[in-house]
Design an enzyme around this catalytic site. Structure first.
Site, PDB file in Angstrom:
ATOM      1  N   ARG A   1       8.313  15.957   9.009  1.00 34.50           N
ATOM      2  CA  ARG A   1       9.348  14.940   8.937  1.00 34.50           C
ATOM      3  C   ARG A   1       8.958  13.592   8.602  1.00 34.50           C
ATOM      4  NH1 ARG A   1      12.212  14.364  13.950  1.00 34.50           N
ATOM      5  NH2 ARG A   1      13.324  12.772  12.720  1.00 34.50           N
TER       6      ARG A   1
ATOM      7  N   HIS B   1      30.284   7.445  11.556  1.00 35.58           N
ATOM      8  CA  HIS B   1      30.344   8.522  12.323  1.00 35.58           C
ATOM      9  C   HIS B   1      31.916   8.718  12.668  1.00 35.58           C
ATOM     10  CE1 HIS B   1      29.015  11.356  15.490  1.00 35.58           C
ATOM     11  NE2 HIS B   1      30.029  10.908  16.225  1.00 35.58           N
TER      12      HIS B   1
ATOM     13  N   ASP C   1      19.640   3.009  15.242  1.00 32.83           N
ATOM     14  CA  ASP C   1      18.322   2.710  16.033  1.00 32.83           C
ATOM     15  C   ASP C   1      17.643   4.014  16.069  1.00 32.83           C
ATOM     16  OD1 ASP C   1      19.835   3.995  18.035  1.00 32.83           O
ATOM     17  OD2 ASP C   1      19.596   2.134  19.138  1.00 32.83           O
TER      18      ASP C   1
END
Ligand code: GRF
Length: 214
Positions: A75, A119, A151
């Protein structure tokens, strides 16, 4: 401290959108903001080669790039490649619009306070996956939409804008999802527009608090 994302002198305010799926929020950004008031979507990135968001971008003539995890050792390497691409496009702001992979701390550090996410709940309620299902299961009367800075946590960064959506008695999942999407499609472009005009900053005395100048 002002958010470092704001329109510079002269040049356009350059947006990168990252999306993994349908891209209806990307479409709202294209329809409401792209090519207007000095705002340009300069690239759309995805972790999923078959994301419909990529087709939406191509239809609007916006360059796309795909970063599948399978093409990278891990990743962190994938996000480094994505960060280099972002840097190369001189992005002022990176918008996560249904981007379903977690960004690595290395990526976030390179673009501190320049990555935002939409979101489908009123955070800190119902972070993580299937926020709409979580709200239904919890039996809440009100849920909503949050746009926040990203964050290192999961849906934990400083909140920029929130808007409630009522869960009416007997409302099914599809109906609630439709109502939430409609609010997202207004709130996300609104937040981006405010950032582009330099009205959004992180409070000096509290890095978790966002101040919006009128
Ligand atoms: C939206 O509900 C967004 O809040 C969430 O993922 C969904 C993406 O939808 N993060 P779309 O791909 O923009 O249609």
């Amino acid at each position: 401290m002002s958010s470092s994302a704001e329109k510079g002198e002269g040049g356009p305010f350059r947006l990168i959108v990252l999306a993994s799926g349908n891209g209806s929020n990307l479409q709202a950004i294209i329809d409401d903001l792209h090519g207007r008031d000095g705002i340009e979507v300069v690239g759309v990135g995805s972790d999923k080669p078959d994301a419909f968001a990529l087709e939406r971008a191509q239809s609007a003539g916006i360059p796309t790039e795909v970063f599948p995890i399978e093409d990278h050792p891990n990743r962190s390497a994938r996000d480094d490649a994505m960060a280099d691409w972002t840097k190369g496009l001189e992005a002022d702001l990176i918008v996560l619009a249904g981007y379903m992979a977690l960004l690595t701390p290395g990526f976030i550090e390179r673009f501190r306070n320049r990555v935002i996410n939409v979101h489908p709940s009123l955070l800190p309620s119902f972070p993580g996956l299937d926020a709409i299902g979580q709200a239904i299961d919890a039996g809440v009367r009100v849920t909503g939409v949050t746009v926040h800075f990203v964050d290192e946590g999961t849906d934990t960064g400083p909140v920029i804008l929130q808007r409630p959506v009522e869960v009416a008695p007997g409302m099914g999942r599809d109906e609630l999802e439709e109502a939430i999407h409609a609010v997202e499609h207004a709130l996300l472009p609104e937040a981006i527009g405010m950032i582009a005009t330099g009205r959004v900053r992180i409070a000096d005395e509290d890095p978790n608090r966002v101040i919006i100048d009128q």
